[in-house]
Write a protein that holds these residues in place. Structure first.
Motif, mmCIF file in Angstrom:
data_model
loop_
_atom_site.group_PDB
_atom_site.id
_atom_site.type_symbol
_atom_site.label_atom_id
_atom_site.label_comp_id
_atom_site.label_asym_id
_atom_site.label_seq_id
_atom_site.Cartn_x
_atom_site.Cartn_y
_atom_site.Cartn_z
ATOM 1 N N ALA A 1 0.834 -1.204 0.000
ATOM 2 C CA ALA A 1 0.000 0.000 0.000
ATOM 3 C C ALA A 1 0.867 1.253 0.000
ATOM 4 C CB ALA A 1 -0.930 -0.009 1.214
ATOM 5 N N ALA A 2 1.918 1.237 0.821
ATOM 6 C CA ALA A 2 2.826 2.387 0.874
ATOM 7 C C ALA A 2 3.475 2.613 -0.490
ATOM 8 C CB ALA A 2 3.898 2.164 1.934
ATOM 9 N N ALA A 3 3.895 1.518 -1.132
ATOM 10 C CA ALA A 3 4.516 1.622 -2.456
ATOM 11 C C ALA A 3 3.531 2.200 -3.473
ATOM 12 C CB ALA A 3 4.998 0.243 -2.905
ATOM 13 N N ALA A 4 2.256 1.849 -3.319
ATOM 14 C CA ALA A 4 1.233 2.366 -4.237
ATOM 15 C C ALA A 4 1.088 3.883 -4.078
ATOM 16 C CB ALA A 4 -0.106 1.677 -3.966
ATOM 17 N N PHE A 5 1.135 4.353 -2.838
ATOM 18 C CA PHE A 5 1.068 5.799 -2.602
ATOM 19 C C PHE A 5 2.268 6.514 -3.215
ATOM 20 C CE2 PHE A 5 -1.695 4.868 1.231
ATOM 21 C CZ PHE A 5 -2.799 5.544 0.762
ATOM 22 N N ILE A 6 3.445 5.947 -3.001
ATOM 23 C CA ILE A 6 4.667 6.560 -3.524
ATOM 24 C C ILE A 6 4.650 6.571 -5.052
ATOM 25 C CG2 ILE A 6 7.173 6.388 -3.628
ATOM 26 C CD1 ILE A 6 6.064 7.276 -0.903
ATOM 27 N N GLU A 7 4.174 5.496 -5.638
ATOM 28 C CA GLU A 7 4.101 5.412 -7.100
ATOM 29 C C GLU A 7 3.165 6.479 -7.671
ATOM 30 O OE1 GLU A 7 2.961 2.135 -10.579
ATOM 31 O OE2 GLU A 7 3.199 1.502 -8.488
ATOM 32 N N LYS A 8 2.126 6.835 -6.896
ATOM 33 C CA LYS A 8 1.175 7.853 -7.348
ATOM 34 C C LYS A 8 1.704 9.265 -7.185
ATOM 35 C CE LYS A 8 -2.985 5.083 -6.491
ATOM 36 N NZ LYS A 8 -4.236 4.954 -5.699
#
Length: 360
Positions: A260-267
């Motif tokens: 989930a954290a990686a998804a935020f960073i990717e966005k």
């Protein structure tokens, strides 16, 4: 910065040519005391020489809700659909105000952009902010309006079981209102926003600010408001449920949280801190990801933990701390906050944070 120094700085900002005697008379102190405070402000870099030229970026702005908290705490196990013997207390709250209050206790110079009614609760809000040194001079006092109210119920351990919020006045925090205060916002070191304000106002901040934007989703219901602006957010502080809602990733394990954290960073989010309750917090940037465990503390009331966490993230950022130390500061603030029956622990301070962070 002391509360008195913040008050003097606010007077100077309003009138750079103000005389020391006028400051003394306004605050009810001696002229010599004013001179000492101004000398200290100059040494701290808040005033750049004669004429009271202020350095930009000496303050942070919080944009969010202000309300009255009414807490009902059961003396025993909560029984639904029944009257529970307990204790009822009233205090000032609101996510934005609580964050600003904690930031002030941590020694930060805070300006609060909000809206509140011209009722007796509004008077309490104004008086409290003045006492704390929080600049409320740019906030909207709505004629005929009712100050927001937050009613919550906790069990005998202080864990929240249910809450109802009436925050209609927050709809007055419009893009037009924020546009009228764009100079104040752009000259801040950091702007913090909570999702109690209208979605279009959050979008205005995201599209127009050039300073770091910190955002608190507040709840899963209100988190929907920030979905469009995620790429513009510098620092995001969701809990497990809010992170699940915004990413679509079910979080059952630490590995799920990391996804989930990686998804935020990717966005596009620069930094994300996902609160995982007793498991601590997951902090992540594009370059690193780490876990930090919770600090020990006696749980009395958990209601204000998230607000103190966000305030500490701002404090740590302005102190230039590492990602690990920033996570530690947030958790330290949360552990201090939960030790008080009040939503805001009056013992919160920068020194208290440093002391708690030193616990291994």
């Amino acid at each position: 910065m002391t509360q008195r120094e913040r008050q003097i700085l606010q007077l100077i900002e309003a009138n750079p040519m103000i005389q020391q005697q006028e400051i003394a008379e306004t605050l009810g102190i001696t002229r010599s005391s004013v001179a000492v405070h101004i000398s200290n402000l100059t040494k701290k870099g808040c005033i750049a020489g004669k004429g009271y030229v202020l350095r930009s970026g000496s303050y942070a702005v919080v944009v969010g809700g202000v309300n009255v908290d009414i807490c009902g705490r059961s003396l025993g196990e909560l029984v639904s659909s029944d009257s529970n013997p307990g204790r009822v207390t009233t205090s000032l709250g609101g996510v934005g105000r609580n964050i600003a209050h904690n930031m002030s206790l941590m020694g930060l110079d805070v300006r609060l952009l909000s809206a509140y009614g011209d009722d007796i609760n509004g008077e309490r809000v104004a008086a409290s902010c003045s006492e704390l040194g929080i600049d409320l001079s740019h906030a909207l006092r709505v004629s005929g309006g009712t100050t927001s109210t937050y009613l919550y119920i906790t069990d005998s351990e202080g864990e929240m079981a249910l809450a109802v919020s009436d925050m209609e006045v927050c709809k007055k925090i419009t893009p037009e209102y924020l546009s009228a205060n764009i100079g104040l916002l752009q000259n801040a070191q950091v702007v913090v926003a909570d999702a109690n304000i209208p979605e279009e106002s959050l979008e205005f901040l995201a599209e127009n600010l050039t300073v770091p934007l910190f955002v608190d989703p507040v709840s899963t219901i209100k988190a929907e408001k920030i979905r469009k602006i995620i790429p513009k957010i510098h620092t995001l502080k969701p809990n497990r449920l809010e992170a699940e809602f915004l990413t679509g990733i079910k979080i059952n394990t630490k590995e799920d949280a990391e996804k989930a954290a990686a998804a935020f960073i990717e966005k596009g989010v620069r930094r994300v801190f996902i609160s995982m309750g007793s498991e601590g917090v997951l902090a992540a940037t594009a370059k690193e990801s780490l876990w930090h465990g919770i600090y020990p503390g006696k749980m009395v009331n958990t209601t204000g933990c998230g607000d103190s966490f966000m305030a500490a993230l701002v404090w740590a950022y302005l102190e230039g701390m590492s990602l690990n130390d920033t996570a530690a500061a947030g958790l330290a603030a949360g552990s201090i906050a939960m030790e008080s029956e009040e939503t805001i622990n009056p013992d919160m301070s920068a020194e208290a944070l440093k002391k708690r962070m030193s616990i291994k």
